[in-house]
Design an enzyme around this catalytic site. Structure first.
Site, PDB file in Angstrom:
ATOM      1  N   LYS A 278       0.584  -1.457  -0.131  1.00 30.58           N
ATOM      2  CA  LYS A 278      -0.115   0.020  -0.191  1.00 30.58           C
ATOM      3  C   LYS A 278       0.634   1.117   0.416  1.00 30.58           C
ATOM      4  CE  LYS A 278      -4.809   1.482   1.912  1.00 30.58           C
ATOM      5  NZ  LYS A 278      -5.367   0.681   3.087  1.00 30.58           N
ATOM      6  N   GLU A 368     -19.707  -4.807  10.546  1.00 33.83           N
ATOM      7  CA  GLU A 368     -20.265  -3.575  10.747  1.00 33.83           C
ATOM      8  C   GLU A 368     -21.569  -3.957  10.873  1.00 33.83           C
ATOM      9  OE1 GLU A 368     -19.370  -2.844   8.276  1.00 33.83           O
ATOM     10  OE2 GLU A 368     -18.059  -1.510   8.643  1.00 33.83           O
ATOM     11  N   ARG A 396     -25.625  -1.108   7.313  1.00 29.12           N
ATOM     12  CA  ARG A 396     -25.421  -2.498   7.127  1.00 29.12           C
ATOM     13  C   ARG A 396     -26.031  -3.153   8.560  1.00 29.12           C
ATOM     14  NH1 ARG A 396     -20.466  -3.853   3.957  1.00 29.12           N
ATOM     15  NH2 ARG A 396     -21.464  -3.089   2.016  1.00 29.12           N
TER      16      ARG A 396
HETATM   17  C1  LIG Z   1     -18.364  -1.069   4.799  1.00 24.94           C
HETATM   18  C2  LIG Z   1     -17.548  -0.319   5.026  1.00 24.94           C
HETATM   19  N1  LIG Z   1     -17.208   0.097   6.832  1.00 24.94           N
HETATM   20  C3  LIG Z   1     -15.774   0.885   6.155  1.00 24.94           C
HETATM   21  C4  LIG Z   1     -15.301   1.481   5.062  1.00 24.94           C
HETATM   22  C5  LIG Z   1     -14.329   2.512   5.431  1.00 24.94           C
HETATM   23  N2  LIG Z   1     -12.579   1.613   4.469  1.00 24.94           N
HETATM   24  C6  LIG Z   1     -12.678   2.540   3.406  1.00 24.94           C
HETATM   25  S1  LIG Z   1     -11.280   1.660   2.843  1.00 24.94           S
HETATM   26  C7  LIG Z   1     -11.526   0.409   4.097  1.00 24.94           C
HETATM   27  C8  LIG Z   1     -10.618  -0.437   3.763  1.00 24.94           C
HETATM   28  C9  LIG Z   1     -10.510  -1.626   3.012  1.00 24.94           C
HETATM   29  O1  LIG Z   1      -9.639  -1.856   2.854  1.00 24.94           O
HETATM   30  P1  LIG Z   1      -8.693  -2.742   1.316  1.00 24.94           P
HETATM   31  O2  LIG Z   1      -9.907  -3.610   1.222  1.00 24.94           O
HETATM   32  O3  LIG Z   1      -7.958  -3.785   1.656  1.00 24.94           O
HETATM   33  O4  LIG Z   1      -8.155  -2.218   0.396  1.00 24.94           O
HETATM   34  P2  LIG Z   1      -6.922  -1.547   0.702  1.00 24.94           P
HETATM   35  O5  LIG Z   1      -7.251   0.062   1.479  1.00 24.94           O
HETATM   36  O6  LIG Z   1      -6.033  -1.647   1.753  1.00 24.94           O
HETATM   37  O7  LIG Z   1      -6.304  -1.105  -0.770  1.00 24.94           O
HETATM   38  C10 LIG Z   1     -12.208   0.543   5.196  1.00 24.94           C
HETATM   39  C11 LIG Z   1     -11.992  -0.098   6.664  1.00 24.94           C
HETATM   40  C12 LIG Z   1     -16.468   1.216   4.151  1.00 24.94           C
HETATM   41  N3  LIG Z   1     -15.489   1.408   2.545  1.00 24.94           N
HETATM   42  N4  LIG Z   1     -17.301   0.022   3.878  1.00 24.94           N
END
Ligand SMILES: Cc1ncc(C[n+]2csc(CCOP(=O)(O)OP(=O)(O)O)c2C)c(N)n1
Length: 623
Positions: A278, A368, A396
């Site tokens: 990342k 969630e 959710r």
């Molecule tokens: C239902 C939901 N909960 C929380 C979030 C906030 N959120 C956005 S990106 C993220 C992390 C995602 O991690 P990953 O899928 O591994 O992608 P990366 O950012 O590491 O590339 C979170 C928790 C969201 N977008 N949707």
């Protein structure tokens, strides 16, 4: 300087680049992306991490016929550039500009508007089934982060797709990060297999032997298959019905092109496990992946944020900070207080709590729904859980609140951050529906503090509550206007009169109390006498204060940072109707019944008539 990318305006242009030059293309996109996000802010780390993967995908697929389902969609900036939106990157997340997430209304290359995690595999299965019924030929790919893989929805879809065995490809983008470090058993499993020295050694040895004895290759392949079940990372996925490939280096673009071609040619249900970093290529984003996840405009050399870059002009502390401080204070007093986050300890202000009380803080991953059910069970056993989740993601958990907390007659505090307009994140993230969807839960308490004093008091009341107790607060800083006012304690359902008046009453909640007070001052200058009531609670309503207001003024205005349908104003109308007072003139000032795109919160509040000036104007018009 941009030898390649200035000529790439669609995936077909990218395909004209010779394979061996793709690393140069990647380097150009990387530099462009960093320079662009340094000016606009946005989700930086995820798009840097998936940069080579995105190029390889567009090199191999035929978008828009072939579909790429992005999970969350915050990693799609390079996709936007390849699909003709590079020149609009300077408008990223601004009103009228590019959305920070995929959007079909922006480009035919974006199959869905997304922003909430865990949807990609589900959407891909849907597209694959529809394709087969319609006898289509297109490829379907879901790109999912290891964080998004922790979402229940991802598991539900994995399960279904593995059962159907449709031709589709799930790409697991594994960077070991959610926003914070990823958590959970799957994450631990993936990490373990990647670093398993026995697997790596045995695999290397067998492959060497294979080279020496080509005629034994078939046999050896069989034993390798058998061995796989002992060591191979993908056993879990293979058992679920996928052909697993990987792990592969997600930054070797040339190799990725070859692998994607081969895997897609199988026309089967496959999972490709890709390892990425990342923030790749941006020093500060690589060093601190959590900080590099979402950034405000920054200095490219130092990574420091550019002063004054935040869209909210600070008043006092943020509501998030007020929540964080209050929770810590109350948790120090009472060991039964526990906190739950769904992969967002920093964003929701649980960071300090997590450090000080690690054993009382639970990061459940992007889950969630589980967060709320899990908290309900802890409450049954005598703990006092606080679930801190953004209003938009709590959508959710509606059934968990209903079935696993309210119906069980247990008390869980739901701390709903970003309740209201969220600014640059836009339509997928607006926290403007929570009163409507939570308001129907029998017995629930819905409060909205105007300042840090009320935040702490509401949290205290919530921790003692035997029913679900939601506290909603905006993505904003607390007004200094209330600093000098006396702090009067209150009980659940009790509002306060901020100013008395005789012409019109403003019934306001949460963030709208400040606007109501300012409108009061504006109207006073015009000779209008305005009564301002800080209602504090949407459910239960302070009925006495409403009835008193009707006696004193002939007109009622309700104010809320929430959609008009099913909101606070609706609750007031329902109450008046029940009391056979339907003839009273009530005007609801709220957000329209529609999805609201990205733009600055202040501008949008004004646009929708919720700034002090617009509130005053509405009242003048009615008078
Ligand atoms: C239902 C939901 N909960 C929380 C979030 C906030 N959120 C956005 S990106 C993220 C992390 C995602 O991690 P990953 O899928 O591994 O992608 P990366 O950012 O590491 O590339 C979170 C928790 C969201 N977008 N949707």
């Amino acid at each position: 300087m941009t030898k390649w990318i200035q000529n790439i305006n669609c995936p077909e242009d990218l395909k004209k680049v010779p394979l061996e030059s793709l690393p140069e293309v990647a380097a150009e996109y990387r530099q462009f992306l960093i320079e662009s996000i340094a000016k606009t802010g946005g989700h930086l780390g995820a798009s840097l991490g998936t940069l080579e993967l995105t190029i390889a995908l567009h090199y191999v697929l035929n978008s828009p016929e072939d579909k790429i389902c992005w999970d969350v969609g915050h990693q799609a900036y390079v996709h936007k550039m390849i699909t003709g939106r590079r020149e609009r990157m300077s408008t990223m997340r601004q009103a009228g500009g590019l959305s920070g997430f995929p959007s079909p209304w922006e480009s035919c290359h974006d199959p869905f508007i997304v922003g909430h995690a865990g949807t990609a595999i589900s959407q891909a299965v849907g597209l694959a089934c529809a394709r087969d019924l319609k006898r289509g030929q297109e490829k379907v790919v879901a790109l999912v982060g290891d964080g998004a893989m922790t979402a229940g929805l991802s598991f539900e879809a994995l399960n279904h797709a593995g059962h159907l065995k449709k031709s589709m490809l799930v790409i697991l983008n594994d960077n070991e990060m959610s926003i914070a470090r990823n958590v959970g058993a799957i994450s631990r499993y993936l990490n373990k297999v990647l670093t398993n020295p026995i697997y790596n050694r045995v695999r290397g040895e067998v492959e060497r032997q294979l080279q020496k004895f080509p005629r034994l290759r078939r046999l050896a392949n069989i034993s390798l298959e058998g061995m796989k079940h002992l060591f191979v990372p993908g056993v879990l996925f293979e058992e679920l019905g996928y052909r697993y490939f990987g792990p592969v280096d997600g930054h070797n673009v040339v190799q990725l092109v070859g692998i994607l071609k081969d895997v897609l040619a199988l026309n089967s249900c496959c999972l490709l496990h890709v390892i990425t970093k990342k923030g790749k290529g941006c020093e500060f984003a690589e060093r601190d992946e959590e900080k590099g996840h979402g950034v405000v405009p920054f200095d490219i050399k130092t990574g420091e944020k550019i002063k004054g870059a935040r869209e909210d002009v600070p008043h006092g502390i943020s509501f998030t900070q007020a929540f964080s401080d209050a929770l810590l204070k109350l948790a120090r007093r009472d060991p039964a207080v526990v906190a739950v986050t769904a992969a967002m300890p920093t964003g929701t202000g649980l960071h300090d709590f997590q450090k000080i009380f690690p054993e009382r803080c639970f990061d459940v991953g992007i889950a969630e729904q589980h967060a709320v059910t899990f908290a309900g069970a802890m409450a049954k056993r005598g703990l006092k859980p606080v679930v801190a989740v953004y209003s938009t993601f709590m959508q959710r958990s509606h059934d968990s609140v209903m079935h696993d907390v309210a119906l069980q007659r247990t008390g869980v505090v739901l701390a709903l951050d970003r309740a209201g307009l969220v600014g640059a994140d836009g339509a997928t993230h607006q926290g403007i529906f929570d009163i409507a969807y939570l308001g129907s839960v029998p017995g629930i308490i819905l409060g909205a503090p105007k300042d840090e004093f009320e935040m702490e008091k509401m949290l205290e009341l919530g921790l003692e509550s035997s029913v679900p107790f939601a506290i909603r607060y905006p993505r904003a800083h607390i007004s200094k206007l209330f600093d000098e006012l006396p702090k009067k304690s209150f009980q659940t359902g009790e509002g306060e009169v901020m100013f008395d008046g005789s012409d019109v009453t403003l019934l306001a909640i949460g963030s709208m109390v400040e606007a109501a007070c300012k409108a009061h001052t504006l109207l006073k200058d015009k000779g209008v006498s305005v009564r301002v009531v800080n209602m504090r609670f949407i459910k239960p309503l302070d009925e006495i204060l409403i009835l008193e207001s009707i006696e004193k003024t002939k007109m009622i205005f309700t104010l809320e940072e929430h959609v008009i349908t099913g909101g606070f104003g609706s609750k007031v109308l329902e109450f008046l109707e029940e009391r056979r007072l339907g003839q009273i003139l009530v005007r609801r000032l709220a957000l329209p019944d529609e999805f609201i795109e990205h733009g600055s919160r202040e501008t949008q509040l004004d646009h929708f008539g919720l700034s002090p000036e617009k509130i005053a104007a509405s009242i003048m018009k009615e008078l």
